[in-house]
Design a protein around this motif. Structure first.
Motif, mmCIF file in Angstrom:
data_model
loop_
_atom_site.group_PDB
_atom_site.id
_atom_site.type_symbol
_atom_site.label_atom_id
_atom_site.label_comp_id
_atom_site.label_asym_id
_atom_site.label_seq_id
_atom_site.Cartn_x
_atom_site.Cartn_y
_atom_site.Cartn_z
ATOM 1 N N TYR A 135 -37.005 4.577 -3.972
ATOM 2 C CA TYR A 135 -36.990 5.673 -4.571
ATOM 3 C C TYR A 135 -39.059 6.147 -4.332
ATOM 4 O O TYR A 135 -39.332 4.708 -4.089
ATOM 5 C CB TYR A 135 -37.376 5.549 -6.265
ATOM 6 C CG TYR A 135 -37.691 4.164 -6.903
ATOM 7 C CD1 TYR A 135 -38.584 4.354 -7.078
ATOM 8 C CD2 TYR A 135 -36.821 3.085 -6.763
ATOM 9 C CE1 TYR A 135 -40.086 3.191 -8.657
ATOM 10 C CE2 TYR A 135 -37.368 2.084 -7.164
ATOM 11 C CZ TYR A 135 -38.865 2.130 -8.280
ATOM 12 O OH TYR A 135 -38.993 0.891 -8.522
ATOM 13 N N SER A 136 -40.038 6.607 -4.623
ATOM 14 C CA SER A 136 -40.737 7.167 -4.222
ATOM 15 C C SER A 136 -41.595 5.911 -5.425
ATOM 16 O O SER A 136 -42.059 6.629 -6.432
ATOM 17 C CB SER A 136 -41.390 8.512 -4.544
ATOM 18 O OG SER A 136 -42.451 8.174 -3.928
ATOM 19 N N ASP A 177 -44.851 4.994 -7.522
ATOM 20 C CA ASP A 177 -46.291 4.958 -7.377
ATOM 21 C C ASP A 177 -47.592 4.088 -7.712
ATOM 22 O O ASP A 177 -47.035 3.601 -8.708
ATOM 23 C CB ASP A 177 -46.568 6.304 -8.750
ATOM 24 C CG ASP A 177 -48.121 6.293 -9.079
ATOM 25 O OD1 ASP A 177 -48.835 6.387 -8.622
ATOM 26 O OD2 ASP A 177 -47.900 7.250 -10.274
ATOM 27 N N GLY A 232 -40.381 0.109 -5.281
ATOM 28 C CA GLY A 232 -39.314 1.115 -4.784
ATOM 29 C C GLY A 232 -38.540 1.009 -4.995
ATOM 30 O O GLY A 232 -38.149 1.871 -3.539
#
Length: 147
Positions: A8-9, A11, A123
């Motif tokens: 996943y991206s 942050d 991530g």
């Protein structure tokens, strides 16, 4: 053993890596588990262990100490945890650690068909059955989360 890679991206400004993963992957937080390195060695002698608990709760240090047969436990120093596991904080996986440590997994993991744990970097999670995680890490299962 079957598993699913779940990237996943990430942050960088996120304050809770586990809750970020749950939200990004659309998974309830009770199924996403964080890997915490703790010290159960007591006065002057470090003994690092791994506690795997749901991101929806907190680690009960007293329960964790009991799970490892110790009188007390404390969170391990960040640098020591990273050196021991070979992973950076927020990406510590219970799998493939540089130097494996005694591991305990919270009993709530067994309530789910599959759970997610860090795959070794921020991530990236791995989804697998709790039984496979127990087997691969030679973990004990105990109540580790605070109520």
């Amino acid at each position: 053993m079957t598993y699913v890679a779940r990237p996943y991206s990430h942050d960088p400004s996120s304050s809770s890596y586990g809750l970020e993963a749950a939200e990004a992957l659309g998974v309830e937080p009770a199924r996403v588990f964080k890997t915490l390195v703790i010290d159960v060695g007591g006065e002057g002698s470090a003994k690092l262990c791994v506690a795997v608990v749901p991101v929806s709760g907190s680690l009960d240090l007293k329960a964790a100490a009991a799970a490892f047969g110790a009188k007390k436990a404390a969170m391990a120093d960040r640098a020591a945890a990273e050196r021991r596991t070979g992973y950076v904080l927020g990406g510590i996986s219970p799998l493939g650690q540089r130097q494996p440590s005694p591991t305990a997994i919270d009993e709530s993991a067994l309530e789910h068909e599959s759970i997610l744990v860090s795959g070794g970097r921020r991530g990236f999670d791995i989804e697998l059955s709790p039984a496979d995680l127990v087997r691969l890490t030679h973990a004990s299962v105990a109540r580790l989360r605070s109520t």
